[in-house]
Structures are given as structure tokens and as C-alpha cells.
Design an enzyme around this catalytic site. Structure first.
Site, short mmCIF file in Angstrom:
data_model
loop_
_atom_site.label_atom_id
_atom_site.label_comp_id
_atom_site.label_asym_id
_atom_site.label_seq_id
_atom_site.Cartn_x
_atom_site.Cartn_y
_atom_site.Cartn_z
N GLN A 161 -2.28 70.47 29.77
CA GLN A 161 -1.62 71.62 30.37
C GLN A 161 -1.18 72.78 29.27
O GLN A 161 -0.86 73.88 29.72
CB GLN A 161 -0.54 71.29 31.25
N CYS A 167 2.21 71.34 35.57
CA CYS A 167 1.81 70.11 35.98
C CYS A 167 1.30 69.79 37.29
O CYS A 167 0.74 69.25 37.67
CB CYS A 167 3.27 69.05 35.48
N HIS A 303 8.70 66.26 36.96
CA HIS A 303 7.27 66.62 36.70
C HIS A 303 6.36 65.94 37.53
O HIS A 303 6.63 64.82 38.11
CB HIS A 303 7.39 65.72 35.39
N ASN A 323 -1.45 61.59 33.51
CA ASN A 323 -0.74 62.77 33.00
C ASN A 323 -1.28 63.93 32.41
O ASN A 323 -2.79 63.59 32.40
CB ASN A 323 0.24 62.30 31.85
#
Length: 366
Positions: A161, A167, A303, A323
Site C-alpha cells: 500500500q 489498508c 489496521h 498484509n
């Protein structure tokens, strides 16, 4: 050169501290999985002027370029503080360990401001997204003992990102990519940038957002572009109009996983990847390198990741999370977090915010 001279002039006692502590003298578990812990060999650590040499080699590895000698010295001081935290944490931990990554010259408050972008408060301030109130997997039984959607071909490669709190868009897209592959048999990388540019009624691009609103946008917009047609820019741009012959991927709806229920999350995850919010505002999370995480978290979910499986390792149960900080973070971009702790909200509030898209079997691209 001035910057290097300034670094060399700094107190050498800290170098001796790290050498005495030992970069490789961490827990047996960490040593077994990652002998160097911080990502550097004994040869790296034997460089002249140990910490300056380590900082220099780290800077080269991660292509770090600083605007001035003053900025370089500032980042070196932050690097030392972060390195101290990594070494001290690894000495007292057993189930997970930390390491130097591309965030090592970033102060923790800077990190939280730039890379954490889940905004659960949006659902309280703004209109609630109109998702289904049902949980289709409520009666699921005989769950497999382990699931890994990467091995089933439902997970695209790890993305990055960048320095942007997007996110929420990456978590949304990964879940949609997953259900689309499960239903159609085709894995298609989708566009986070479209969500960044166009989904701005309630979500706010680099300033954060919420996955449910993004799922609602995809439904209302009759689909989402592919990554190829609408690539990621690491910043907000202008919303592009849908082209008549553009390839789009649709979803039918989305559902929330019941809050504070590990069993419910596992039921959903046994059937598809799931968007999940966690409390990630700790330095342990910033420098996670590997193992099963059960350490310090943040105060509240901030997150978004995507749960892509679960399993067990020598009696330690975990959930696998994808992630969006690139492959240099964690276990090649992935994160294992402990489950089965008995806490309703789970480690780092992992069971508080979770949702997934739904898709009917109606043919690809429809």
C-alpha cells in the site's frame, strides 16, 4: 560524507551493547526459524563501526536516500532506538520475533499515522452500510483442522500500500479476489486504486476507511476494475469512468461475522478469505518478522488485513493473515496471530471487526 562522519562520531557504547546482547541470541523458537533475526548475517555484524555499518548496509538494501546529512542523522537515531526494541523483545520472547525491515528508520508515531488506516468509527458517524444481517455459515460443522487459501489458489501475491492508509481497500480487494476465485475458478487481481479514487462517500482514501462501505460501493457500482486496467498509485487520484468494454468483477452482497466469536470467524474462514480489522498500533507489529504473534497490540482496531487460513504449529493455534506492506514485512508479507486464547475479542481484537463478500454462481465477470 558529512552525514557519515556525524554517525561515526556517535557513542560507540551502544554498539557494544548490541554485540553483548547478541543479535542471534534470541529464543530457541526464533533461532530455529530465522537465525539472523534482524535479517543480517554474522558477516554484516562484523563490519567496522558495527552500528554505522549495519545502518549503511540496511539503507542500501532498502534503497533509502535522505535529503540531507541532518535527516540522515535523525533517521540513524530512530534506527538505533528501533533496533534496541527489536533485540530486547527477541531476548524475552518465544512464540514470535521481530526484525529489521523497511520501517526501521521510521518513528512509531510516524508509522501509525502513515500506514494504519482502518476507521471503524465511520460506521458510527456516518450512515451504516446496508449489508445482510444474516451469517450464512452459522450452522457450519465439521470444519477442517487447517485451511490455507493460498494453497487453493484464491490469494493473489502480496501487495504494498505504500505510505498511505489504504489498508481497508487492500483488505476489501483480497476478500473479493478470494470469493471470485472460489466461485469462478479464476484468480484475478483487482483494483485498490478504484476504491481509493471513487469510493469516497464514506471512505477517505489514504486517510482511512472501512471494508463494509467498500463492499457496498462494489455492489452499487456493478463491479470493480481489475488491477491491470486500474493500477495502484500509492496515492489518491481522480475517479475514472467505467469504460463500456472494461472487465469488472462483481459481488452479490456482504455479511458481517458475529462480533467477539472465534468460532464464527473460523466457520467463515473455512469457506473463504475474510476481511479483518485488528489493533496493530504497537512497535511489535511494526517489526514483526515471524512466528505466532501474541504480543503487544494497539488500543483499538486500526489496521485491516485479510484472513486467508488457520492452522496449528506444535500445539500453538493460529490464524494466517495477508498484509499489504510488501514481502519484506513479516513472513514474506504474511502474519500469524495466536487463536484459542479464551479472550472473546482475541489477540489484538481480531474478532471485533470481520466481514466477507458474497457471490452467486452466475458466470465470470458478471
Amino acid at each position: 560524507m558529512a552525514g557519515n562522519n556525524s554517525l561515526l562520531a556517535m557513542d560507540s557504547k551502544l554498539s557494544m551493547l548490541f554485540l553483548l546482547l547478541g543479535f542471534v541470541a534470541c529464543s530457541p523458537t526464533a533461532s530455529h526459524h530465522d537465525p539472523s533475526v534482524v535479517g543480517y548475517s554474522q558477516e554484516d555484524l562484523a563490519l567496522p563501526n558495527k552500528l554505522v555499518g549495519l545502518f549503511t548496509s540496511w539503507s542500501v538494501k532498502h534503497s533509502k536516500i535522505y535529503a540531507s546529512p541532518k535527516e540522515k542523522v535523525k533517521r540513524y537515531e530512530i534506527f538505533k532506538r528501533n533496533l534496541r526494541h527489536i533485540v530486547e523483545t527477541n531476548r524475552r520472547n518465544g512464540s514470535y520475533w521481530l526484525g529489521l525491515n523497511h520501517f526501521a528508520d521510521i518513528a512509531h508515531e510516524e508509522f501509525k499515522a502513515s500506514y494504519l488506516g482502518l476507521k471503524p468509527g465511520l460506521a458510527r458517524r456516518d450512515s451504516q452500510p446496508h449489508g445482510s444481517t444474516t451469517f450464512r455459515y452459522a450452522n457450519a460443522v465439521n470444519l477442517p483442522w487447517a485451511v490455507d487459501w493460498r494453497k487453493k489458489g484464491a490469494v493473489t501475491p502480496v501487495k504494498n500500500q505504500g505510505e498511505c492508509g489504504s489498508c481497508w481497500a487492500f483488505s476489501t480487494v483480497a476478500a473479493v479476489e478470494g470469493i471470485n476465485q472460489i466461485v469462478t475458478g479464476k484468480l484475478v487481481s483487482l483494483s485498490e486504486q478504484e476504491l481509493m479514487d471513487c469510493d469516497n462517500t464514506f471512505n477517505h482514501g489514504c486517510r482511512g476507511g472501512l471494508m463494509d462501505f467498500a463492499f457496498a460501493y462494489i455492489m452499487g457500482n456493478q463491479g470493480i476494475y481489475t488491477e491491470e486496467d486500474y493500477p495502484y498509485l500509492m496515492e489518491e487520484g481522480y475517479c475514472r469512468e467505467k469504460q463500456p468494454h472494461s472487465k469488472v468483477i462483481t459481488i452479490t452482497g456482504y455479511e458481517d461475522v458475529p462480533e467477539n466469536s472465534e468460532t464464527s470467524l473460523l466457520k467463515a474462514l473455512a469457506h473463504q478469505p475474510v476481511s479483518v480489522g485488528i489493533a496493530a498500533g504497537s512497535r511489535d507489529f511494526q517489526f514483526y518478522k515471524g512466528g505466532i504473534f501474541d504480543g503487544e497490540c494497539g488500543i483499538q482496531p486500526d489496521h485491516a488485513l485479510t484472513a486467508v487460513g488457520y492452522g496449528s504449529y506444535y500445539g500453538q493455534d493460529y490464524i494466517i493473515m495477508k498484509n499489504s506492506w510488501g514481502k519484506n514485512w513479516g513472513e514474506q508479507g504474511y502474519f500469524r496471530i495466536r487463536r484459542g486464547t479464551g479472550k472473546p475479542e482475541g489477540v489484538c481484537d481480531i474478532y471485533k471487526i470481520a466481514s466477507y463478500p458474497t457471490k452467486n454462481v452466475t458466470g465470470w465477470g458478471s
